[in-house]
Design a protein around this motif. Structure first.
Motif, mmCIF file in Angstrom:
data_model
loop_
_atom_site.group_PDB
_atom_site.id
_atom_site.type_symbol
_atom_site.label_atom_id
_atom_site.label_comp_id
_atom_site.label_asym_id
_atom_site.label_seq_id
_atom_site.Cartn_x
_atom_site.Cartn_y
_atom_site.Cartn_z
ATOM 1 N N VAL A 70 0.858 -1.262 -0.091
ATOM 2 C CA VAL A 70 0.020 -0.048 0.031
ATOM 3 C C VAL A 70 1.234 1.252 -0.055
ATOM 4 O O VAL A 70 1.718 1.720 0.492
ATOM 5 C CB VAL A 70 -0.936 -0.041 1.026
ATOM 6 C CG1 VAL A 70 -1.706 1.221 1.284
ATOM 7 C CG2 VAL A 70 -1.456 -1.265 1.304
ATOM 8 N N GLN A 71 0.948 2.214 -1.289
ATOM 9 C CA GLN A 71 1.418 3.276 -1.142
ATOM 10 C C GLN A 71 0.373 4.083 -1.355
ATOM 11 O O GLN A 71 0.456 4.521 -2.210
ATOM 12 C CB GLN A 71 2.623 3.114 -2.152
ATOM 13 C CG GLN A 71 2.130 2.994 -3.534
ATOM 14 C CD GLN A 71 3.158 2.406 -5.004
ATOM 15 O OE1 GLN A 71 3.803 2.110 -4.081
ATOM 16 N NE2 GLN A 71 2.335 3.104 -5.914
ATOM 17 N N LEU A 72 1.160 5.301 -0.809
ATOM 18 C CA LEU A 72 0.025 6.614 -1.210
ATOM 19 C C LEU A 72 0.022 7.250 -2.636
ATOM 20 O O LEU A 72 1.108 6.769 -3.665
ATOM 21 C CB LEU A 72 0.836 7.960 -0.686
ATOM 22 C CG LEU A 72 0.949 8.001 0.779
ATOM 23 C CD1 LEU A 72 2.116 9.129 1.758
ATOM 24 C CD2 LEU A 72 -0.541 7.786 1.610
ATOM 25 N N ARG A 73 -0.728 7.031 -3.185
ATOM 26 C CA ARG A 73 -0.622 7.434 -4.312
ATOM 27 C C ARG A 73 -0.564 8.384 -5.711
ATOM 28 O O ARG A 73 0.380 8.067 -6.583
ATOM 29 C CB ARG A 73 -2.225 7.833 -4.748
ATOM 30 C CG ARG A 73 -3.189 8.037 -6.442
ATOM 31 C CD ARG A 73 -4.917 7.970 -6.065
ATOM 32 N NE ARG A 73 -5.107 7.326 -7.646
ATOM 33 C CZ ARG A 73 -6.221 7.923 -8.285
ATOM 34 N NH1 ARG A 73 -7.224 7.297 -7.549
ATOM 35 N NH2 ARG A 73 -6.597 7.422 -9.345
ATOM 36 N N ASP A 74 -0.450 9.442 -4.561
ATOM 37 C CA ASP A 74 0.445 10.662 -5.011
ATOM 38 C C ASP A 74 1.560 10.401 -5.071
ATOM 39 O O ASP A 74 2.910 11.218 -6.418
ATOM 40 C CB ASP A 74 0.107 12.351 -4.981
ATOM 41 C CG ASP A 74 -1.608 12.264 -5.289
ATOM 42 O OD1 ASP A 74 -2.124 11.941 -6.080
ATOM 43 O OD2 ASP A 74 -2.221 12.700 -4.548
ATOM 44 N N SER A 75 2.546 10.986 -4.217
ATOM 45 C CA SER A 75 4.310 10.231 -3.365
ATOM 46 C C SER A 75 4.126 9.073 -4.467
ATOM 47 O O SER A 75 5.618 9.413 -4.410
ATOM 48 C CB SER A 75 4.972 11.256 -2.285
ATOM 49 O OG SER A 75 3.825 10.319 -1.210
ATOM 50 N N LYS A 76 4.053 7.941 -4.194
ATOM 51 C CA LYS A 76 4.614 6.910 -3.961
ATOM 52 C C LYS A 76 5.364 6.215 -2.674
ATOM 53 O O LYS A 76 5.574 5.272 -2.543
ATOM 54 C CB LYS A 76 5.089 6.688 -5.086
ATOM 55 C CG LYS A 76 4.128 7.191 -6.675
ATOM 56 C CD LYS A 76 3.638 6.288 -7.210
ATOM 57 C CE LYS A 76 2.845 6.053 -8.047
ATOM 58 N NZ LYS A 76 1.572 6.218 -8.267
ATOM 59 N N VAL A 77 5.451 6.685 -1.974
ATOM 60 C CA VAL A 77 6.108 6.543 -0.312
ATOM 61 C C VAL A 77 4.991 5.119 0.112
ATOM 62 O O VAL A 77 4.136 5.012 0.081
ATOM 63 C CB VAL A 77 5.713 7.661 0.563
ATOM 64 C CG1 VAL A 77 5.848 7.367 2.188
ATOM 65 C CG2 VAL A 77 6.518 8.870 -0.157
ATOM 66 N N PRO A 78 6.183 3.949 0.210
ATOM 67 C CA PRO A 78 5.331 3.198 0.310
ATOM 68 C C PRO A 78 4.525 3.129 2.127
ATOM 69 O O PRO A 78 5.674 3.378 3.086
ATOM 70 C CB PRO A 78 6.305 1.641 0.524
ATOM 71 C CG PRO A 78 7.239 2.822 0.428
ATOM 72 C CD PRO A 78 6.933 4.404 0.346
#
Length: 172
Positions: A70-78
């Motif tokens: 699961v990652q943040l959609r905009d930043s791609k941070v997991p």
């Protein structure tokens, strides 16, 4: 960088790959993971790679699903994992989820788990999804109830370990 399984308003769930070993090392050694899921003995990058290869990546090949990053959609941070597990100890596929401490209590758990439940039902055509959780994990219990699952029974896994089994109140 990994097959995208689904996206929500704020999140993207994708398949894990071995390059996610650093993140897995951090997640499986976070305090709540250790407390409620248990120490998986993942202490090195090599251990984390083995965990991924023998767990989620193997499940994608064998079952067509598994635990996804699961990652943040905009930043791609997991920020965690959420997905489906086919455990030998259960008759049904179960949903699992875990987030890094900094991302808890922000609605990400429900957002990802609700999307996975819908994906399981509508895309994978899985007729019944259950969940197991530590009986002291009140956050997880509340999330499962919000997903429409109810406590079915206590499952004794061993002399020293038991969990609560949650199942759909109706026909999923």
């Amino acid at each position: 960088m990994g097959t995208i399984i689904l996206e929500t308003e704020r999140l993207c769930l994708r398949e894990f790959h071995v390059e996610d070993a650093d993140f897995i090392l951090k997640l499986v050694n976070s305090p709540n993971w250790i407390k409620f899921i248990g120490d998986k003995g993942v202490k090195t990058i090599e251990d984390a790679i083995s965990y991924l290869v023998d767990g989620p990546i193997k499940s994608y090949k064998e079952n067509g699903f598994g635990l996804w990053l699961v990652q943040l959609r905009d930043s791609k941070v997991p920020i965690g994992m959420c997905g489906l597990v086919n455990r030998e100890i259960l008759e049904d596929v179960d949903i699992g989820f875990a987030l890094l401490p900094d991302y808890m209590n922000k609605g990400y758990g429900f957002e990802s788990a609700n999307a996975v439940m819908n994906y399981a039902k509508n895309v994978l055509k899985i007729s019944r999804i259950v969940a197991i959780t530590d009986e002291d994990n009140t956050s997880s219990i509340k999330l499962l109830q919000k997903l429409g699952l109810s406590l079915e029974k206590k499952l004794v896994l061993s002399d020293a370990d038991s969990v609560f089994l949650f199942s759909p109140s109706d026909n999923f």
